[in-house]
Design an enzyme around this catalytic site. Structure first.
Site, PDB file in Angstrom:
ATOM      1  N   GLU A 203       9.520  -9.535   3.424  1.00  0.00           N
ATOM      2  CA  GLU A 203       8.905 -10.602   2.562  1.00  0.00           C
ATOM      3  C   GLU A 203      10.298 -10.415   1.617  1.00  0.00           C
ATOM      4  O   GLU A 203      10.743  -9.599   1.087  1.00  0.00           O
ATOM      5  CB  GLU A 203       7.775  -9.820   1.335  1.00  0.00           C
ATOM      6  CG  GLU A 203       7.914 -10.397  -0.347  1.00  0.00           C
ATOM      7  CD  GLU A 203       5.845 -10.263  -0.757  1.00  0.00           C
ATOM      8  OE1 GLU A 203       5.362  -8.712  -0.871  1.00  0.00           O
ATOM      9  OE2 GLU A 203       5.789 -10.160  -1.149  1.00  0.00           O
TER      10      GLU A 203
ATOM     11  N   ARG B 256       5.125  -6.143   7.502  1.00  0.00           N
ATOM     12  CA  ARG B 256       5.418  -7.558   6.700  1.00  0.00           C
ATOM     13  C   ARG B 256       7.284  -7.368   6.642  1.00  0.00           C
ATOM     14  O   ARG B 256       7.494  -6.211   6.440  1.00  0.00           O
ATOM     15  CB  ARG B 256       4.662  -6.870   5.938  1.00  0.00           C
ATOM     16  CG  ARG B 256       4.606  -8.104   4.787  1.00  0.00           C
ATOM     17  CD  ARG B 256       3.659  -8.212   4.085  1.00  0.00           C
ATOM     18  NE  ARG B 256       3.427  -7.452   2.639  1.00  0.00           N
ATOM     19  CZ  ARG B 256       2.080  -6.210   2.964  1.00  0.00           C
ATOM     20  NH1 ARG B 256       1.684  -6.274   3.822  1.00  0.00           N
ATOM     21  NH2 ARG B 256       2.407  -5.762   2.064  1.00  0.00           N
TER      22      ARG B 256
ATOM     23  N   ASP C  59       5.891  -2.509   0.206  1.00  0.00           N
ATOM     24  CA  ASP C  59       5.763  -3.742  -0.642  1.00  0.00           C
ATOM     25  C   ASP C  59       6.405  -3.018  -2.054  1.00  0.00           C
ATOM     26  O   ASP C  59       4.751  -2.522  -2.789  1.00  0.00           O
ATOM     27  CB  ASP C  59       4.889  -3.973  -0.527  1.00  0.00           C
ATOM     28  CG  ASP C  59       4.468  -5.192  -0.962  1.00  0.00           C
ATOM     29  OD1 ASP C  59       5.170  -5.163  -1.824  1.00  0.00           O
ATOM     30  OD2 ASP C  59       3.434  -6.172  -0.409  1.00  0.00           O
TER      31      ASP C  59
ATOM     32  N   HIS D  50      -3.194 -12.581   6.032  1.00  0.00           N
ATOM     33  CA  HIS D  50      -3.080 -13.173   4.914  1.00  0.00           C
ATOM     34  C   HIS D  50      -2.402 -14.133   5.237  1.00  0.00           C
ATOM     35  O   HIS D  50      -1.844 -14.525   6.055  1.00  0.00           O
ATOM     36  CB  HIS D  50      -2.241 -12.259   4.190  1.00  0.00           C
ATOM     37  CG  HIS D  50      -0.584 -11.553   4.538  1.00  0.00           C
ATOM     38  ND1 HIS D  50      -0.482 -12.314   4.797  1.00  0.00           N
ATOM     39  CD2 HIS D  50      -0.478 -10.012   5.666  1.00  0.00           C
ATOM     40  CE1 HIS D  50       0.833 -11.112   4.909  1.00  0.00           C
ATOM     41  NE2 HIS D  50       0.559 -10.166   5.083  1.00  0.00           N
TER      42      HIS D  50
ATOM     43  N   ASP E 239       9.282  -9.253  -5.722  1.00  0.00           N
ATOM     44  CA  ASP E 239       8.557  -8.452  -4.857  1.00  0.00           C
ATOM     45  C   ASP E 239       8.185  -8.820  -3.254  1.00  0.00           C
ATOM     46  O   ASP E 239       8.439  -9.718  -2.122  1.00  0.00           O
ATOM     47  CB  ASP E 239       6.894  -9.514  -5.000  1.00  0.00           C
ATOM     48  CG  ASP E 239       5.948  -9.318  -3.471  1.00  0.00           C
ATOM     49  OD1 ASP E 239       6.008  -8.652  -3.116  1.00  0.00           O
ATOM     50  OD2 ASP E 239       4.766 -10.759  -4.082  1.00  0.00           O
TER      51      ASP E 239
ATOM     52  N   GLU F 153       6.576 -13.928   2.742  1.00  0.00           N
ATOM     53  CA  GLU F 153       5.266 -12.677   3.921  1.00  0.00           C
ATOM     54  C   GLU F 153       4.558 -12.487   4.952  1.00  0.00           C
ATOM     55  O   GLU F 153       3.860 -11.926   4.989  1.00  0.00           O
ATOM     56  CB  GLU F 153       5.619 -12.260   2.810  1.00  0.00           C
ATOM     57  CG  GLU F 153       4.081 -12.537   1.879  1.00  0.00           C
ATOM     58  CD  GLU F 153       3.213 -12.255   0.844  1.00  0.00           C
ATOM     59  OE1 GLU F 153       3.210 -10.761   1.048  1.00  0.00           O
ATOM     60  OE2 GLU F 153       4.346 -12.638  -0.563  1.00  0.00           O
TER      61      GLU F 153
ATOM     62  N   ASP G 294      -7.960   9.281 -25.456  1.00  0.00           N
ATOM     63  CA  ASP G 294      -7.396   8.358 -26.495  1.00  0.00           C
ATOM     64  C   ASP G 294      -5.814   8.612 -25.736  1.00  0.00           C
ATOM     65  O   ASP G 294      -4.802   8.693 -26.506  1.00  0.00           O
ATOM     66  CB  ASP G 294      -7.121   9.126 -27.706  1.00  0.00           C
ATOM     67  CG  ASP G 294      -7.197  10.487 -27.268  1.00  0.00           C
ATOM     68  OD1 ASP G 294      -7.136  10.919 -26.045  1.00  0.00           O
ATOM     69  OD2 ASP G 294      -6.925  11.551 -28.351  1.00  0.00           O
TER      70      ASP G 294
ATOM     71  N   TYR H  83       0.190  -6.721  12.124  1.00  0.00           N
ATOM     72  CA  TYR H  83      -1.065  -5.743  11.946  1.00  0.00           C
ATOM     73  C   TYR H  83      -2.031  -5.308  12.893  1.00  0.00           C
ATOM     74  O   TYR H  83      -2.682  -5.842  13.208  1.00  0.00           O
ATOM     75  CB  TYR H  83      -1.655  -5.973  10.326  1.00  0.00           C
ATOM     76  CG  TYR H  83      -0.520  -6.404   9.792  1.00  0.00           C
ATOM     77  CD1 TYR H  83      -0.227  -5.657   8.518  1.00  0.00           C
ATOM     78  CD2 TYR H  83      -0.838  -7.903   8.818  1.00  0.00           C
ATOM     79  CE1 TYR H  83       0.764  -6.399   7.580  1.00  0.00           C
ATOM     80  CE2 TYR H  83       0.010  -7.998   7.496  1.00  0.00           C
ATOM     81  CZ  TYR H  83       0.589  -7.434   7.604  1.00  0.00           C
ATOM     82  OH  TYR H  83       1.401  -7.971   6.249  1.00  0.00           O
TER      83      TYR H  83
ATOM     84  N   HIS I 128      -3.822  -3.737   1.032  1.00  0.00           N
ATOM     85  CA  HIS I 128      -3.099  -3.181  -0.399  1.00  0.00           C
ATOM     86  C   HIS I 128      -2.928  -1.758  -0.760  1.00  0.00           C
ATOM     87  O   HIS I 128      -3.946  -1.261  -1.485  1.00  0.00           O
ATOM     88  CB  HIS I 128      -3.948  -4.279  -0.832  1.00  0.00           C
ATOM     89  CG  HIS I 128      -3.817  -5.488  -1.432  1.00  0.00           C
ATOM     90  ND1 HIS I 128      -4.821  -6.761  -1.928  1.00  0.00           N
ATOM     91  CD2 HIS I 128      -2.367  -5.943  -1.267  1.00  0.00           C
ATOM     92  CE1 HIS I 128      -3.926  -7.638  -1.831  1.00  0.00           C
ATOM     93  NE2 HIS I 128      -3.321  -7.656  -1.579  1.00  0.00           N
TER      94      HIS I 128
ATOM     95  N   HIS J 154       1.120 -12.440  -8.711  1.00  0.00           N
ATOM     96  CA  HIS J 154       0.823 -13.559  -8.067  1.00  0.00           C
ATOM     97  C   HIS J 154       1.134 -14.747  -9.476  1.00  0.00           C
ATOM     98  O   HIS J 154      -0.382 -14.752  -9.814  1.00  0.00           O
ATOM     99  CB  HIS J 154      -0.523 -13.439  -7.430  1.00  0.00           C
ATOM    100  CG  HIS J 154      -0.359 -12.386  -6.489  1.00  0.00           C
ATOM    101  ND1 HIS J 154      -1.675 -11.970  -5.395  1.00  0.00           N
ATOM    102  CD2 HIS J 154       0.691 -12.056  -5.311  1.00  0.00           C
ATOM    103  CE1 HIS J 154      -1.389 -11.320  -4.929  1.00  0.00           C
ATOM    104  NE2 HIS J 154       0.506 -11.335  -4.172  1.00  0.00           N
TER     105      HIS J 154
ATOM    106  N   HIS K   1       3.203 -16.802  -2.027  1.00  0.00           N
ATOM    107  CA  HIS K   1       2.849 -17.088  -3.327  1.00  0.00           C
ATOM    108  C   HIS K   1       4.107 -17.191  -4.120  1.00  0.00           C
ATOM    109  O   HIS K   1       4.536 -16.802  -4.495  1.00  0.00           O
ATOM    110  CB  HIS K   1       1.643 -15.989  -3.644  1.00  0.00           C
ATOM    111  CG  HIS K   1       2.076 -14.620  -3.390  1.00  0.00           C
ATOM    112  ND1 HIS K   1       2.839 -14.225  -4.557  1.00  0.00           N
ATOM    113  CD2 HIS K   1       2.005 -13.611  -2.760  1.00  0.00           C
ATOM    114  CE1 HIS K   1       3.331 -12.657  -4.500  1.00  0.00           C
ATOM    115  NE2 HIS K   1       3.110 -12.905  -3.356  1.00  0.00           N
TER     116      HIS K   1
HETATM  117  N1  GLY Z   1       3.028  -7.238  -3.469  1.00  0.00           N
HETATM  118  C1  GLY Z   1       1.772  -8.238  -3.009  1.00  0.00           C
HETATM  119  C2  GLY Z   1       1.774  -9.418  -2.418  1.00  0.00           C
HETATM  120  O1  GLY Z   1       3.048  -9.110  -1.415  1.00  0.00           O
HETATM  121  O2  GLY Z   1       1.223 -10.460  -2.494  1.00  0.00           O
HETATM  122 MN    MN Z   2       4.412  -8.234  -0.979  1.00  0.00          MN
HETATM  123 MN    MN Z   3       3.825 -10.731  -2.094  1.00  0.00          MN
END
Ligand code: GLY
Ligand code: MN
Ligand code: MN
Length: 443
Positions: free
Chosen positions: A408, A406, A261, A351, A272, A385, A41, A389, A244, A362, A355
């Site tokens: 971003e 990365r 991230d 990737h 982000d 971004e 609960d 890797y 992720h 996203h 976005h």
């Molecule tokens: N944090 C998720 C992305 O960078 O798309």
């Molecule tokens: Mn991100």
């Molecule tokens: Mn992102």
């Protein structure tokens, strides 16, 4: 503390814009999110449905917005009834009387009246706008309503003959940020950049990934953004190569990089940001070599973020820099053009480049228009971004293995080009090392 917010009149104006786009004989039903059980609960922290929030600014679960352009009351909100006992146990409710005044709806009703009132609002309309599949329990309610209308023509009931998805219209609106939305996004980005700086200053060998996460989240909350916009990623060493990664459970090792991230959510709007930095405050040579390539790739992509530019052209520019860099370091071999034609760098950059960003991390909005990729326009916000890797089991020279990078940032497209909303998070090697050196006593 942030002072930015969105006026209720703006939410009303959004409803009016949407109503103006709907066919005259139509009705839209847009449900709020429900609370979600975490264990027995207890519930997860409530997060409003983004479309519902965009159109109402109303932050309670279980509510329903109904829009009907030909009705005398085009916008109706159904919300939880005032309930003394429930409010003692679970928290205050606005109640439909106050909601009407405070949130500028044409009509508000108690949720207990939903079934009966919805029947009246939908009966006789030709088109029903409803986004099926998001809330299965509510889907059942809608199908039941339609069956009731279909089943009793003698009572004068008539069901809509067409069901359309309202999301196309709402998401196109959400893609272009208003000045008030931009002010909030600037602020959520600023809080987030400072959170990243705090994490950089805290990082040291022996600390844990989740402690860095805690530093970021602490900073967000202390500056008015109680929740992160998505699950924070703190990947040190080879963990950075898990795109992720959210376990965030490892101890930080001297000599490794850490990739963070993370972004705050302010009034529903996400930041982000990704930064990658050395745990001991100093980039090694191979780390610096790869980092320099990713940063140059991002800078190349930035030149395309302006009205008329496209994400795929920006990605092409980024991939050219990444590929040349990987070739220079001997991680890729062969002819540059051939490697570009074969997208060889994708083995180390799996990737997309970025976005849309907004109420969802996203964010919604079509990436294509009239079958073609849609060019950037002022008011859009997106991430850029790029990354590299090189996992421990990659086919690469030994010194580059176990490095994931990365970088971003969040960019607002402007008439002149773009504004980098996250520019104040240190990014060059010298800026990062200088900031981390300041805190050397912590490490
Ligand atoms: N944090 C998720 C992305 O960078 O798309
Ligand atoms: Mn991100
Ligand atoms: Mn992102």
């Amino acid at each position: 503390m942030p002072t930015v917010s969105i006026e209720k009149a703006e939410f009303k104006a959004r409803r009016e814009r949407l109503l103006a786009m709907m066919e005259p004989n139509s009705v839209a039903i847009i449900p709020a999110a429900n609370e979600v059980t975490r264990s027995r609960d207890t519930e997860y922290a409530f997060r409003q449905d983004s479309d519902f929030f965009y159109l109402t600014g109303f932050n309670e679960p279980d509510a329903v917005l109904v829009l009907s352009p030909s009705s005398e009351t085009p916008s109706t909100l159904f919300c939880l009834n005032k309930d003394k006992l429930a409010e003692i146990w679970h928290g205050r409710r606005i109640g439909f009387e106050k909601a009407k005044k405070d949130y500028l709806f044409d009509q508000t009703c108690a949720l207990s009246e939903l079934t009966e009132q919805l029947l009246n609002l939908v009966n006789g309309q030709q088109i029903l706008f409803y986004a099926q599949g998001t809330y299965p329990q509510f889907d059942d309610k809608v199908w039941e309503l339609l069956n009731t209308l279909r089943g009793a023509p003698k009572k004068g009931y008539k069901a809509p003959h067409t069901i359309k998805d309202i999301r196309g219209l709402v998401h196109e609106m959400r893609l272009f940020k208003s000045p008030a939305e931009v002010r909030i996004m600037r602020e959520s980005c600023e809080i987030s950049t400072q959170g990243h700086m705090r994490a950089m200053q805290f990082a040291k060998p022996g600390a844990t990934e989740y402690q860095l996460e805690a530093e970021l989240h602490h900073h967000y909350a202390m500056h008015g953004a109680r929740h992160p916009a998505y699950g924070t990623i703190v990947g040190s060493g080879d963990n950075a190569n898990i795109l992720h990664y959210t376990a965030n459970s490892d101890v930080l090792t001297n000599g490794d990089l850490v990739l963070i991230d993370s972004g705050a959510e302010l009034h529903g709007y996400a930041a982000d940001i990704t930064r990658t930095f050395p745990i001991n405050g100093k980039f090694s040579e191979p780390q610096a070599a790869l980092y320099t390539i990713v940063l140059a790739a991002q800078e190349a992509a930035f030149t395309e973020v302006r009205p008329g530019g496209t994400l795929s052209k920006a990605n092409k520019l980024a991939m050219k820099v990444l590929t040349q860099g990987l070739l220079d370091l001997g991680i890729l071999q062969g002819d540059l053009q051939e490697l570009l034609d074969n997208q060889a760098c994708k083995a180390f950059y799996m990737h997309g480049l970025g976005h849309w960003l907004g109420l969802d991390v996203h964010d919604v909005g079509d990436y294509k228009k009239d079958e073609k990729e849609r060019p950037f326009e002022p008011g859009m916000v997106l991430t850029i971004e790029p990354g590299l890797y090189i996992s421990l089991d990659a086919k690469a020279p030994e010194q580059y293995k176990g490095i994931g990078i990365r970088i971003e940032d969040n960019l607002l497209v402007t008439e002149q080009g773009h504004e980098n909303l996250t520019a104040s998070a240190p990014k060059s090697i010298s800026e990062i090392e200088a900031l981390m050196k300041k805190q050397a006593t912590n490490r």
